[in-house]
Design an enzyme around this catalytic site. Structure first.
Site, mmCIF file in Angstrom:
data_model
loop_
_atom_site.group_PDB
_atom_site.id
_atom_site.type_symbol
_atom_site.label_atom_id
_atom_site.label_comp_id
_atom_site.label_asym_id
_atom_site.label_seq_id
_atom_site.Cartn_x
_atom_site.Cartn_y
_atom_site.Cartn_z
ATOM 1 N N ILE A 14 2.582 -11.433 -6.759
ATOM 2 C CA ILE A 14 3.836 -10.549 -6.178
ATOM 3 C C ILE A 14 2.801 -9.570 -5.274
ATOM 4 C CG2 ILE A 14 5.546 -8.932 -6.293
ATOM 5 C CD1 ILE A 14 6.222 -10.180 -9.099
ATOM 6 N N ALA A 48 1.207 -9.505 -10.528
ATOM 7 C CA ALA A 48 1.576 -8.188 -9.929
ATOM 8 C C ALA A 48 0.335 -7.485 -9.238
ATOM 9 C CB ALA A 48 2.485 -7.257 -10.614
ATOM 10 N N GLU A 49 0.428 -7.514 -7.811
ATOM 11 C CA GLU A 49 -0.668 -6.882 -7.243
ATOM 12 C C GLU A 49 -0.466 -5.558 -6.616
ATOM 13 O OE1 GLU A 49 -3.392 -8.338 -3.283
ATOM 14 O OE2 GLU A 49 -1.095 -8.216 -3.080
ATOM 15 N N GLY A 50 -1.557 -4.595 -6.770
ATOM 16 C CA GLY A 50 -1.244 -3.106 -6.130
ATOM 17 C C GLY A 50 -0.578 -2.338 -7.383
#
Length: 122
Positions: A14, A48-50
């Site tokens: 994501i 999940a990215e970031g």
């Protein structure tokens, strides 16, 4: 959905723009739960990215997301530093498990029905 099922992949990542919307009143904030549900429906792991805040991490955990990356956990680093970090964390976790096992072995077993078993006493 059929297109996702046919892709030769085992995970869906994501993008951080969706993660940044968690807890905010923006158009993309309602989309993230649907992305997570869709990925799980077709049997994909979710990354999940970031992730930058504990609130974002808590939301993702509550929605069953098992993998995340972002500044909440660590800044970008060279591979050598990353490997050293992973080794250090694995050692600490193993040490913690050993210490907990040793401590549990020294404690006498609580009586059945006691509060230590999570049961209320009469």
């Amino acid at each position: 959905m059929q297109y996702l099922e046919r892709l030769p992949t085992d995970a869906l990542k994501i993008d951080r723009c969706f993660i940044a919307a968690i807890g905010r009143t923006v158009a993309t904030s309602s989309v993230i739960s649907h992305i997570i549900d869709m990925a799980k429906t077709v049997g994909l792991a979710v990354v999940a990215e970031g992730v930058e805040t504990e609130a974002q991490a808590a939301y993702l955990r509550a929605h069953g997301v098992e993998f995340a990356q972002g500044w909440l956990f660590a800044k970008a680093m060279p591979i050598e530093d990353f490997l050293a970090l992973v080794r250090t964390q694995a050692w600490r976790e193993a040490k913690g498990r050993q210490d907990a096992a040793a401590q549990a072995a020294r404690r006498p077993d609580p009586a059945p029905g006691s509060a230590a078993h999570g049961l209320s006493t009469p």
